[in-house]
Design a protein around this motif. Sequence first.
Motif, PDB file in Angstrom:
ATOM      1  N   ILE A 134      -4.857  -2.265  -7.213  1.00 25.66           N
ATOM      2  CA  ILE A 134      -5.256  -2.779  -5.899  1.00 25.66           C
ATOM      3  C   ILE A 134      -4.995  -1.697  -4.866  1.00 25.66           C
ATOM      4  CG2 ILE A 134      -4.878  -4.588  -4.192  1.00 25.66           C
ATOM      5  CD1 ILE A 134      -3.821  -6.337  -6.519  1.00 25.66           C
ATOM      6  N   GLY A 135      -6.054  -1.042  -4.464  1.00 22.71           N
ATOM      7  CA  GLY A 135      -5.917   0.055  -3.515  1.00 22.71           C
ATOM      8  C   GLY A 135      -7.276   0.667  -3.235  1.00 22.71           C
ATOM      9  N   VAL A 136      -7.285   1.731  -2.463  1.00 21.61           N
ATOM     10  CA  VAL A 136      -8.525   2.405  -2.075  1.00 21.61           C
ATOM     11  C   VAL A 136      -8.349   3.896  -2.328  1.00 21.61           C
ATOM     12  CG1 VAL A 136     -10.146   2.865  -0.195  1.00 21.61           C
ATOM     13  CG2 VAL A 136      -8.950   0.669  -0.293  1.00 21.61           C
ATOM     14  N   VAL A 137      -9.345   4.518  -2.932  1.00 16.91           N
ATOM     15  CA  VAL A 137      -9.253   5.947  -3.214  1.00 16.91           C
ATOM     16  C   VAL A 137     -10.534   6.637  -2.761  1.00 16.91           C
ATOM     17  CG1 VAL A 137     -10.149   5.640  -5.565  1.00 16.91           C
ATOM     18  CG2 VAL A 137      -8.835   7.687  -5.006  1.00 16.91           C
ATOM     19  N   SER A 138     -10.372   7.812  -2.194  1.00 17.90           N
ATOM     20  CA  SER A 138     -11.504   8.673  -1.853  1.00 17.90           C
ATOM     21  C   SER A 138     -11.210  10.046  -2.429  1.00 17.90           C
ATOM     22  CB  SER A 138     -11.676   8.789  -0.326  1.00 17.90           C
ATOM     23  OG  SER A 138     -11.914   7.531   0.262  1.00 17.90           O
ATOM     24  N   SER A 139     -12.234  10.711  -2.918  1.00 17.67           N
ATOM     25  CA  SER A 139     -12.011  12.033  -3.510  1.00 17.67           C
ATOM     26  C   SER A 139     -13.174  12.944  -3.182  1.00 17.67           C
ATOM     27  CB  SER A 139     -11.848  11.916  -5.035  1.00 17.67           C
ATOM     28  OG  SER A 139     -13.009  11.371  -5.623  1.00 17.67           O
ATOM     29  N   GLY A 140     -12.928  14.227  -3.307  1.00 19.90           N
ATOM     30  CA  GLY A 140     -13.973  15.208  -3.034  1.00 19.90           C
ATOM     31  C   GLY A 140     -13.488  16.591  -3.432  1.00 19.90           C
ATOM     32  N   PHE A 141     -14.233  17.607  -3.022  1.00 18.54           N
ATOM     33  CA  PHE A 141     -13.876  18.985  -3.341  1.00 18.54           C
ATOM     34  C   PHE A 141     -13.986  19.830  -2.082  1.00 18.54           C
ATOM     35  CE2 PHE A 141     -15.540  17.120  -7.234  1.00 18.54           C
ATOM     36  CZ  PHE A 141     -14.599  17.507  -8.177  1.00 18.54           C
ATOM     37  N   GLY A 142     -13.303  20.959  -2.089  1.00 16.46           N
ATOM     38  CA  GLY A 142     -13.405  21.918  -0.993  1.00 16.46           C
ATOM     39  C   GLY A 142     -13.963  23.234  -1.515  1.00 16.46           C
ATOM     40  N   PHE A 143     -15.115  23.628  -1.002  1.00 16.25           N
ATOM     41  CA  PHE A 143     -15.790  24.825  -1.505  1.00 16.25           C
ATOM     42  C   PHE A 143     -15.825  25.973  -0.496  1.00 16.25           C
ATOM     43  CE2 PHE A 143     -17.860  21.277  -3.809  1.00 16.25           C
ATOM     44  CZ  PHE A 143     -17.578  21.659  -5.115  1.00 16.25           C
ATOM     45  N   HIS A 144     -15.135  25.829   0.627  1.00 17.81           N
ATOM     46  CA  HIS A 144     -15.313  26.834   1.676  1.00 17.81           C
ATOM     47  C   HIS A 144     -14.819  28.216   1.239  1.00 17.81           C
ATOM     48  CE1 HIS A 144     -11.225  25.291   2.238  1.00 17.81           C
ATOM     49  NE2 HIS A 144     -10.939  26.416   2.877  1.00 17.81           N
ATOM     50  N   GLU A 145     -13.744  28.288   0.467  1.00 17.12           N
ATOM     51  CA  GLU A 145     -13.256  29.581   0.008  1.00 17.12           C
ATOM     52  C   GLU A 145     -14.162  30.164  -1.070  1.00 17.12           C
ATOM     53  OE1 GLU A 145      -9.196  29.460  -1.138  1.00 17.12           O
ATOM     54  OE2 GLU A 145      -8.457  28.976   0.878  1.00 17.12           O
ATOM     55  N   LEU A 146     -14.750  29.287  -1.876  1.00 16.64           N
ATOM     56  CA  LEU A 146     -15.638  29.754  -2.934  1.00 16.64           C
ATOM     57  C   LEU A 146     -16.878  30.424  -2.354  1.00 16.64           C
ATOM     58  CD1 LEU A 146     -16.403  29.817  -5.982  1.00 16.64           C
ATOM     59  CD2 LEU A 146     -17.530  27.616  -5.625  1.00 16.64           C
ATOM     60  N   ASP A 206       8.244 -11.237  -2.907  1.00 14.52           N
ATOM     61  CA  ASP A 206       9.134 -10.099  -2.681  1.00 14.52           C
ATOM     62  C   ASP A 206       8.662  -8.819  -3.374  1.00 14.52           C
ATOM     63  OD1 ASP A 206       9.511 -11.200  -5.175  1.00 14.52           O
ATOM     64  OD2 ASP A 206      11.660 -10.760  -5.239  1.00 14.52           O
ATOM     65  N   LEU A 207       7.431  -8.825  -3.910  1.00 12.73           N
ATOM     66  CA  LEU A 207       6.956  -7.656  -4.643  1.00 12.73           C
ATOM     67  C   LEU A 207       5.655  -7.096  -4.062  1.00 12.73           C
ATOM     68  CD1 LEU A 207       7.659  -8.685  -8.363  1.00 12.73           C
ATOM     69  CD2 LEU A 207       8.984  -7.145  -6.905  1.00 12.73           C
ATOM     70  N   ASP A 208       5.452  -7.321  -2.759  1.00 15.84           N
ATOM     71  CA  ASP A 208       4.230  -6.836  -2.125  1.00 15.84           C
ATOM     72  C   ASP A 208       4.038  -5.331  -2.319  1.00 15.84           C
ATOM     73  OD1 ASP A 208       3.339  -9.250  -1.274  1.00 15.84           O
ATOM     74  OD2 ASP A 208       3.157  -8.683   0.835  1.00 15.84           O
ATOM     75  N   HIS A 209       5.114  -4.582  -2.162  1.00 12.44           N
ATOM     76  CA  HIS A 209       5.001  -3.128  -2.256  1.00 12.44           C
ATOM     77  C   HIS A 209       4.513  -2.716  -3.643  1.00 12.44           C
ATOM     78  CE1 HIS A 209       5.760   1.106  -1.551  1.00 12.44           C
ATOM     79  NE2 HIS A 209       6.433   1.149  -2.690  1.00 12.44           N
ATOM     80  N   GLU A 210       5.044  -3.355  -4.668  1.00 12.92           N
ATOM     81  CA  GLU A 210       4.644  -3.014  -6.040  1.00 12.92           C
ATOM     82  C   GLU A 210       3.215  -3.487  -6.329  1.00 12.92           C
ATOM     83  OE1 GLU A 210       6.205  -3.558 -10.661  1.00 12.92           O
ATOM     84  OE2 GLU A 210       7.288  -4.476  -8.994  1.00 12.92           O
ATOM     85  N   LEU A 211       2.901  -4.715  -5.932  1.00 14.56           N
ATOM     86  CA  LEU A 211       1.580  -5.278  -6.208  1.00 14.56           C
ATOM     87  C   LEU A 211       0.468  -4.459  -5.569  1.00 14.56           C
ATOM     88  CD1 LEU A 211       2.254  -9.088  -5.713  1.00 14.56           C
ATOM     89  CD2 LEU A 211       1.584  -7.971  -7.842  1.00 14.56           C
ATOM     90  N   PHE A 212       0.705  -3.966  -4.360  1.00 13.08           N
ATOM     91  CA  PHE A 212      -0.335  -3.282  -3.605  1.00 13.08           C
ATOM     92  C   PHE A 212      -0.094  -1.775  -3.526  1.00 13.08           C
ATOM     93  CE2 PHE A 212      -0.150  -7.625  -1.570  1.00 13.08           C
ATOM     94  CZ  PHE A 212      -1.217  -8.115  -2.297  1.00 13.08           C
ATOM     95  N   SER A 213       0.519  -1.249  -4.584  1.00 12.13           N
ATOM     96  CA  SER A 213       0.795   0.188  -4.639  1.00 12.13           C
ATOM     97  C   SER A 213      -0.354   0.976  -5.264  1.00 12.13           C
ATOM     98  CB  SER A 213       2.071   0.438  -5.452  1.00 12.13           C
ATOM     99  OG  SER A 213       1.858   0.070  -6.815  1.00 12.13           O
TER     100      SER A 213
END
Length: 296
Positions: A134-146, A206-213
């Motif tokens: 349960i979470g959100v992820v975004s990913s990408g690459f950086g090509f400016h040095e290449l 009492d486990l919100d942090h774990e559930l939504f980690s």
Amino acid sequence: MREERNLSSLTDRIAAILPGAVVGRKPTIPVVRLNGAIGISVGLRPGLSLASVAPLLERAFSYPRASAVAIAINSPGGSPVQSQLIHTRIRALADEKKIPVFAFCEDAAASGGYLIACAADEIFADASSIVGSIGVVSSGFGFHELISRYGIERRLYTTGEAKAILDPFQPEKAEDVARLRKLQERVFDAFKQLVRDRRGARLPQDLDHELFSGAFWAGEDAKALGLIDEIGDMRSVLRARFGKKLRLRPIQAQRPGLIAQFMRQPPGAGEMRSLIDPREALATLEERALWSRLGL
């Protein structure tokens, strides 16, 4: 195969209007299978989206005298919007038709896959199923040095200072990352609230942090955390609930004929398939990455 499905559907509809004593009516549960990444199309597979799933859901919830609807889920997640749209459509149909919904997690019901599972009144999984994330992820690459290394000059013209935010060919900016994180938090808050609303008191307070980690768990641990209700497979669970004479009726998409598939292909598609289609390759890699995050 299509003729057999049409005949089976016709038989079911005729049986629905005949007296029970005549046809020996048995409990029937339509089964909709949701398999694959959400919002990612790979080749001829359209991926899970409201557009591809809605016709199946409509048929399942309109099935004559259905005792319930079963949703089999095997997904590592994907688009949060399509996940929410599918979830909303399941709940709308369930409330409209007054039909209970049971979700069965297979290899994985993770991230958006778990969000969809939460549309069910009860969630089941195998002991080895992967559940949560349960979470959100975004990913990408950086090509400016290449590109700089090879003497490539990046030319980009925009109107609006945020139009080229997180451009992979420019150095990352702190303000762009902050804007992205704010967006992620909005989506994450909506995800957490949906899980709380649907799972309610079954979640430990009492486990919100774990559930939504963003972590994920095997079936038994997911049950202990209240993410699922029980361990069990579809046939066993539903036969125990509705009797051994239960009939499970798969709701399958109607595939277009060969001529229809040929007509839908753009000019040159035949030649392109003999080569590597970059769009298809990227979609395959993206889907593979989603499964790899779960160790699958």
